[in-house]
Design a protein around this motif. Structure first.
Motif, mmCIF file in Angstrom:
data_model
loop_
_atom_site.group_PDB
_atom_site.id
_atom_site.type_symbol
_atom_site.label_atom_id
_atom_site.label_comp_id
_atom_site.label_asym_id
_atom_site.label_seq_id
_atom_site.Cartn_x
_atom_site.Cartn_y
_atom_site.Cartn_z
ATOM 1 N N GLY A 46 0.829 -1.211 0.000
ATOM 2 C CA GLY A 46 0.000 0.000 0.000
ATOM 3 C C GLY A 46 0.857 1.251 0.000
ATOM 4 N N HIS A 47 0.347 2.276 -0.638
ATOM 5 C CA HIS A 47 1.162 3.501 -0.779
ATOM 6 C C HIS A 47 0.327 4.720 -1.124
ATOM 7 C CE1 HIS A 47 0.708 1.719 -4.812
ATOM 8 N NE2 HIS A 47 0.602 2.975 -5.216
ATOM 9 N N PHE A 48 0.892 5.884 -0.836
ATOM 10 C CA PHE A 48 0.486 7.140 -1.466
ATOM 11 C C PHE A 48 1.331 7.269 -2.726
ATOM 12 C CE2 PHE A 48 -0.710 8.493 2.898
ATOM 13 C CZ PHE A 48 -1.926 9.108 2.639
ATOM 14 N N HIS A 49 0.874 8.053 -3.660
ATOM 15 C CA HIS A 49 1.763 8.402 -4.760
ATOM 16 C C HIS A 49 2.711 9.500 -4.290
ATOM 17 C CE1 HIS A 49 -1.239 6.603 -7.820
ATOM 18 N NE2 HIS A 49 -0.399 5.700 -7.363
ATOM 19 N N ALA A 50 3.964 9.395 -4.766
ATOM 20 C CA ALA A 50 4.963 10.387 -4.363
ATOM 21 C C ALA A 50 4.481 11.765 -4.801
ATOM 22 C CB ALA A 50 6.310 10.043 -4.985
ATOM 23 N N GLY A 93 -3.795 10.540 -9.497
ATOM 24 C CA GLY A 93 -4.769 9.479 -9.202
ATOM 25 C C GLY A 93 -4.444 8.193 -9.942
ATOM 26 N N GLU A 94 -5.389 7.276 -9.927
ATOM 27 C CA GLU A 94 -5.174 5.954 -10.537
ATOM 28 C C GLU A 94 -6.545 5.302 -10.697
ATOM 29 O OE1 GLU A 94 -2.161 3.807 -8.514
ATOM 30 O OE2 GLU A 94 -2.366 2.007 -9.739
ATOM 31 N N VAL A 95 -6.661 4.365 -11.626
ATOM 32 C CA VAL A 95 -7.904 3.588 -11.742
ATOM 33 C C VAL A 95 -7.567 2.107 -11.635
ATOM 34 C CG1 VAL A 95 -9.980 3.132 -13.090
ATOM 35 C CG2 VAL A 95 -8.865 5.343 -13.289
ATOM 36 N N TYR A 96 -8.316 1.403 -10.787
ATOM 37 C CA TYR A 96 -8.203 -0.048 -10.673
ATOM 38 C C TYR A 96 -9.481 -0.670 -11.265
ATOM 39 C CZ TYR A 96 -4.336 -0.357 -7.179
ATOM 40 O OH TYR A 96 -3.137 -0.319 -6.522
ATOM 41 N N PHE A 97 -9.323 -1.816 -11.915
ATOM 42 C CA PHE A 97 -10.457 -2.570 -12.450
ATOM 43 C C PHE A 97 -10.345 -3.988 -11.912
ATOM 44 C CE2 PHE A 97 -8.942 0.520 -15.544
ATOM 45 C CZ PHE A 97 -10.081 1.189 -15.960
ATOM 46 N N ALA A 145 -4.116 7.138 -0.313
ATOM 47 C CA ALA A 145 -3.318 5.898 -0.275
ATOM 48 C C ALA A 145 -4.218 4.720 -0.621
ATOM 49 C CB ALA A 145 -2.726 5.714 1.110
ATOM 50 N N HIS A 146 -3.610 3.660 -1.189
ATOM 51 C CA HIS A 146 -4.417 2.527 -1.625
ATOM 52 C C HIS A 146 -3.684 1.212 -1.393
ATOM 53 C CE1 HIS A 146 -2.485 4.819 -4.851
ATOM 54 N NE2 HIS A 146 -2.204 3.672 -5.465
ATOM 55 N N ARG A 147 -4.488 0.217 -1.030
ATOM 56 C CA ARG A 147 -3.976 -1.132 -0.727
ATOM 57 C C ARG A 147 -5.024 -2.139 -1.177
ATOM 58 N NH1 ARG A 147 -2.336 -2.379 5.375
ATOM 59 N NH2 ARG A 147 -0.217 -2.308 4.534
ATOM 60 N N GLY A 203 4.899 7.951 -9.091
ATOM 61 C CA GLY A 203 5.857 7.468 -8.091
ATOM 62 C C GLY A 203 5.146 6.819 -6.903
ATOM 63 N N HIS A 204 5.916 6.139 -6.070
ATOM 64 C CA HIS A 204 5.343 5.448 -4.911
ATOM 65 C C HIS A 204 5.986 5.973 -3.636
ATOM 66 C CE1 HIS A 204 4.613 2.607 -8.247
ATOM 67 N NE2 HIS A 204 3.533 2.296 -7.563
ATOM 68 N N ASP A 205 5.166 6.342 -2.684
ATOM 69 C CA ASP A 205 5.663 6.740 -1.363
ATOM 70 C C ASP A 205 5.171 5.694 -0.363
ATOM 71 O OD1 ASP A 205 6.097 7.731 1.152
ATOM 72 O OD2 ASP A 205 4.849 9.521 0.909
HETATM 73 ZN ZN ZN Z 1 -0.738 3.460 -6.909
#
Ligand code: ZN
Ligand code: PAN
Length: 186
Positions: A88-92, A97-101, A136-138, A158-160
């Motif tokens: 799991g992470h925040f983006h740096a 944003g992001e999309v998950y399917f 953040a997403h996990r 990026g990934h934080d």
């Molecule tokens: Zn992400």
């Protein structure tokens, strides 16, 4: 006129298998997830090489405006009462944003804002998850089968991981037949 016709990359919707493109796979095993699961004793008893999740990403040029496409496969399993999940992470770059399917299996997308407020979305085949910036997403596999989800995100995001090195504010555990959410006491 000459029009070039390229065979694009392909995703098998039932399995998330990517082909026709240069794909890089990264596998994260139990040993790499030190401190991620609440039950340290159960984590120590796990087979260190046990894969928790695989991420396949299409190799893409990275620049402002470019997008990564990847598939995450979270294996079924638990550490103590807690389901297998991604780090799991925040983006740096927080605004990205992001999309998950959802592709197969069943699970949860745990989302948490910068104030530590969490929520979950149920992931199933066909579910669409729009992850706003600053969130953040996990991915968590609450089922008995592999959970696969396709994701598209900006290559500059990026990934934080460091900001949440103490964990999310909520943990998802088995209740015997399904799942329950528990406040973290990290
Ligand atoms: Zn992400
Ligand atoms: C995904 C994640 C992937 C693995 O591609 O990177 O699910 O999770 P962790 O990066 O938290 O280990 C994504 O959200 N990219 O931005």
């Amino acid at each position: 006129m000459t029009l070039s016709t390229l065979v694009p990359p392909h995703v098998a919707w039932q399995t998330g298998a990517l082909k026709n493109g240069p794909v890089i796979r990264k596998t994260t095993d139990i040993a790499a997830l030190a401190g991620v699961f609440a039950d340290t004793k159960s984590w120590q008893r796990c087979e260190p090489g046990q894969a928790v999740y695989d991420v396949d990403v299409l190799q893409t040029e990275t620049c402002e405006g470019a997008l990564f496409t990847g598939v995450t496969h979270v294996h079924p399993g638990r550490v103590g009462d807690e389901f297998f999940m991604t780090r799991g992470h925040f983006h740096a770059r927080r605004e990205q944003g992001e999309v998950y399917f959802g592709l197969r299996g069943c699970g949860l997308l745990l989302l948490q804002n910068e104030r530590g407020e969490a929520r979950v979305e149920i992931v199933t085949a066909g579910s669409v998850h729009i992850i706003p910036g600053y969130t953040a997403h996990r991915l968590i596999n609450t089922g008995g089968e592999i959970l696969s989800a396709l994701a598209v995100w900006p290559t500059v995001a990026g990934h934080d991981y460091a900001t949440l090195s103490d964990g999310f504010s909520v943990r998802i555990k088995t209740d015997g037949t399904g799942w329950r959410a528990e406040a973290s006491h990290d």
